[in-house]
Scaffold this active site. Structure first.
Site, PDB file in Angstrom:
ATOM      1  N   ASP A 183       0.805  -1.227   0.000  1.00 18.25           N
ATOM      2  CA  ASP A 183       0.000   0.000   0.000  1.00 18.25           C
ATOM      3  C   ASP A 183       0.838   1.277   0.000  1.00 18.25           C
ATOM      4  O   ASP A 183       1.979   1.288   0.466  1.00 18.25           O
ATOM      5  CB  ASP A 183      -0.870   0.045   1.267  1.00 18.25           C
ATOM      6  CG  ASP A 183      -2.066  -0.885   1.164  1.00 18.25           C
ATOM      7  OD1 ASP A 183      -2.089  -1.749   0.264  1.00 18.25           O
ATOM      8  OD2 ASP A 183      -2.971  -0.750   2.005  1.00 18.25           O
ATOM      9  N   ASP A 184       0.197   2.328  -0.454  1.00 21.72           N
ATOM     10  CA  ASP A 184       0.614   3.739  -0.315  1.00 21.72           C
ATOM     11  C   ASP A 184       1.614   4.232  -1.359  1.00 21.72           C
ATOM     12  O   ASP A 184       1.963   5.405  -1.353  1.00 21.72           O
ATOM     13  CB  ASP A 184       1.187   4.051   1.087  1.00 21.72           C
ATOM     14  CG  ASP A 184       0.222   3.730   2.220  1.00 21.72           C
ATOM     15  OD1 ASP A 184      -0.946   3.411   1.914  1.00 21.72           O
ATOM     16  OD2 ASP A 184       0.637   3.790   3.385  1.00 21.72           O
ATOM     17  N   HIS A 234      -6.156   3.207  -3.952  1.00 19.91           N
ATOM     18  CA  HIS A 234      -6.030   3.439  -2.501  1.00 19.91           C
ATOM     19  C   HIS A 234      -6.254   4.923  -2.189  1.00 19.91           C
ATOM     20  O   HIS A 234      -5.600   5.487  -1.324  1.00 19.91           O
ATOM     21  CB  HIS A 234      -4.636   2.967  -2.045  1.00 19.91           C
ATOM     22  CG  HIS A 234      -4.463   2.840  -0.561  1.00 19.91           C
ATOM     23  ND1 HIS A 234      -5.392   2.257   0.261  1.00 19.91           N
ATOM     24  CD2 HIS A 234      -3.451   3.218   0.264  1.00 19.91           C
ATOM     25  CE1 HIS A 234      -4.957   2.286   1.523  1.00 19.91           C
ATOM     26  NE2 HIS A 234      -3.782   2.874   1.556  1.00 19.91           N
ATOM     27  N   HIS A 238      -4.955   9.753   0.374  1.00 21.58           N
ATOM     28  CA  HIS A 238      -4.866   8.919   1.569  1.00 21.58           C
ATOM     29  C   HIS A 238      -5.524   9.548   2.809  1.00 21.58           C
ATOM     30  O   HIS A 238      -4.928   9.594   3.883  1.00 21.58           O
ATOM     31  CB  HIS A 238      -3.391   8.586   1.875  1.00 21.58           C
ATOM     32  CG  HIS A 238      -3.214   7.309   2.651  1.00 21.58           C
ATOM     33  ND1 HIS A 238      -3.160   7.273   4.028  1.00 21.58           N
ATOM     34  CD2 HIS A 238      -3.101   6.032   2.254  1.00 21.58           C
ATOM     35  CE1 HIS A 238      -2.995   6.030   4.431  1.00 21.58           C
ATOM     36  NE2 HIS A 238      -2.962   5.252   3.376  1.00 21.58           N
ATOM     37  N   HIS A 328       3.504  -2.515   3.144  1.00 26.93           N
ATOM     38  CA  HIS A 328       3.571  -1.152   2.608  1.00 26.93           C
ATOM     39  C   HIS A 328       4.839  -0.970   1.789  1.00 26.93           C
ATOM     40  O   HIS A 328       5.827  -1.679   2.005  1.00 26.93           O
ATOM     41  CB  HIS A 328       3.520  -0.132   3.743  1.00 26.93           C
ATOM     42  CG  HIS A 328       2.201  -0.147   4.450  1.00 26.93           C
ATOM     43  ND1 HIS A 328       1.907  -1.060   5.440  1.00 26.93           N
ATOM     44  CD2 HIS A 328       1.087   0.600   4.288  1.00 26.93           C
ATOM     45  CE1 HIS A 328       0.665  -0.858   5.857  1.00 26.93           C
ATOM     46  NE2 HIS A 328       0.148   0.141   5.185  1.00 26.93           N
TER      47      HIS A 328
HETATM   48 NI    NI Z   1      -2.538   3.250   3.273  1.00 28.81          NI
END
Ligand code: NI
Length: 368
Positions: A183-184, A234, A238, A328
């Site tokens: 993620d991210d 995503h 955020h 992540h």
């Molecule tokens: Ni995230």
């Protein structure tokens, strides 16, 4: 020595002063208490569809005032109308608008499409940058059921429509498949290292990307796609989705789709909310727009700066067939994800040895 004993031993003149002082203290301490009851923000819990939702609230003339955005938990969309400086709630076909300081609620007639004013017993208030609205009155006007359990001292709000949307936390438990997710990202530090390991081991993963980062790292985006990995949305910036309006949630999702289409020509139908935080209204909105909402079954907690060994053990502890592993590829602080990179080859080798096949989330869910 107790206070009574003190009073017992002092002389009469002092006693008078003490009494006067006591009165002053009692009076002054009563004032903040009264204002705390009437205007300060308090923390409480309201049960929505039987789940406890923590919320700030204020009491005004006996009315419980909650932030307008609280209603997203009930499944009602909540938006801000700039022109009328009002909060607009939409629940099914019902639209209700209220504005700070006004003892009216404007309700849309479904047949004529006209808005009509109705009295509101208490005006919404502005506090802490939010509009607080009377819970019971707005909920009932939207068609939600509100009850108060006097025994448990709980306020309960029920959406009369059964929930039809859901979050996907894992795949088919009968398949020895597992999905690595990151993620991210993308970024320039961890993403290339992770891609190198995945490429060396010959396993695919799924990257839930943040839209505003997509355009910054075209090379990384190109590699992710060309090396056979899956993509998911995503959001764009955020945010905590429960804290923004329904239109803003939609923009977060759509702007990322746009960035992905421009960058790699892909529009994934997988959506993962930041922090896993999603109200019923957000969940229904994303589902209505054709997204599958993907969470995870194994939380590596890698973002907290765990060592490679600790991350490896977290996976070992929670993995099962159909598992979706959360990791992540962007760190909040430099070096925080060194453990992610360190653990990755070990996780892959261990799960391979136990008979697992690595697939993208898309493949896991589509059964191919
Ligand atoms: Ni995230």
């Amino acid at each position: 020595m107790s206070q009574n004993n003190v009073l017992f031993v002092i002389d009469k003149p002092y006693k008078k002063i003490t009494c006067f002082l006591f009165f002053l203290i009692a009076f002054s301490s009563l004032q903040p208490f009264a204002s705390a009851q009437e205007s300060s923000l308090l923390d409480g819990t309201v049960y929505v569809d039987n789940a406890p939702i923590k919320t700030e609230y204020a009491l005004r003339d006996g009315h419980m005032m909650v932030p307008a955005l609280f209603f997203k938990h009930t499944g009602s969309e909540v938006d801000w109308n700039q022109e009328y400086q009002s909060v607009v709630f939409r629940f099914g076909q019902t639209h209700v608008a209220v504005a700070s300081g006004k003892e009216i609620m404007t309700v849309k007639n479904e047949i004529s499409n006209e808005w009509k004013n109705e009295p509101l017993p208490i005006a919404p208030i502005s506090a802490d940058g939010h509009t607080f609205v009377p819970l019971v009155e707005v909920a009932e006007k939207l068609g939600l059921q509100v009850t108060y359990d006097t025994e448990k001292k709980q306020t309960l709000v029920q959406n009369p429509q059964p929930k039809t949307t859901h979050r996907i936390g894992s795949g088919n438990p009968d398949n020895m498949q597992v999905a690595l997710t990151f993620d991210d990202g993308p970024d320039a530090t961890y993403t290339p290292k992770i891609l190198d390991i995945l490429s060396e081991k010959g396993v695919p993963a799924t990257f839930f990307v943040v839209g505003q980062e997509v355009g910054k790292y075209p090379e990384m985006m190109k590699r992710i796609v060309e090396e056979g990995h899956g993509l998911g949305n995503h959001t764009f910036t955020h945010p905590q989705l429960p804290k923004i309006t329904s239109i803003e949630v939609l923009q977060e999702i759509q702007n990322t789709q746009k960035a992905l289409a421009e960058s790699v020509g892909k529009k994934p139908d997988l959506f993962r909310p930041p922090y896993g935080a999603l109200t019923r209204a957000d969940e229904e909105l994303a589902t209505e727009k054709g997204f599958r909402i993907v969470t995870w079954s194994v939380d590596t907690l890698d973002w907290t700066g765990l060592s490679g060994e600790e991350i490896f053990l977290n996976v070992q502890k929670d993995i099962s067939p159909g598992g979706i592993i959360l990791q992540h590829n962007v760190d909040a602080n430099p070096g925080m994800l060194d453990g992610t990179v360190e653990a990755l080859p070990k996780i892959i080798d261990d799960l391979h040895a136990r008979g697992y096949t690595f697939v993208t989330v898309q493949t896991m869910l589509d059964g191919s």
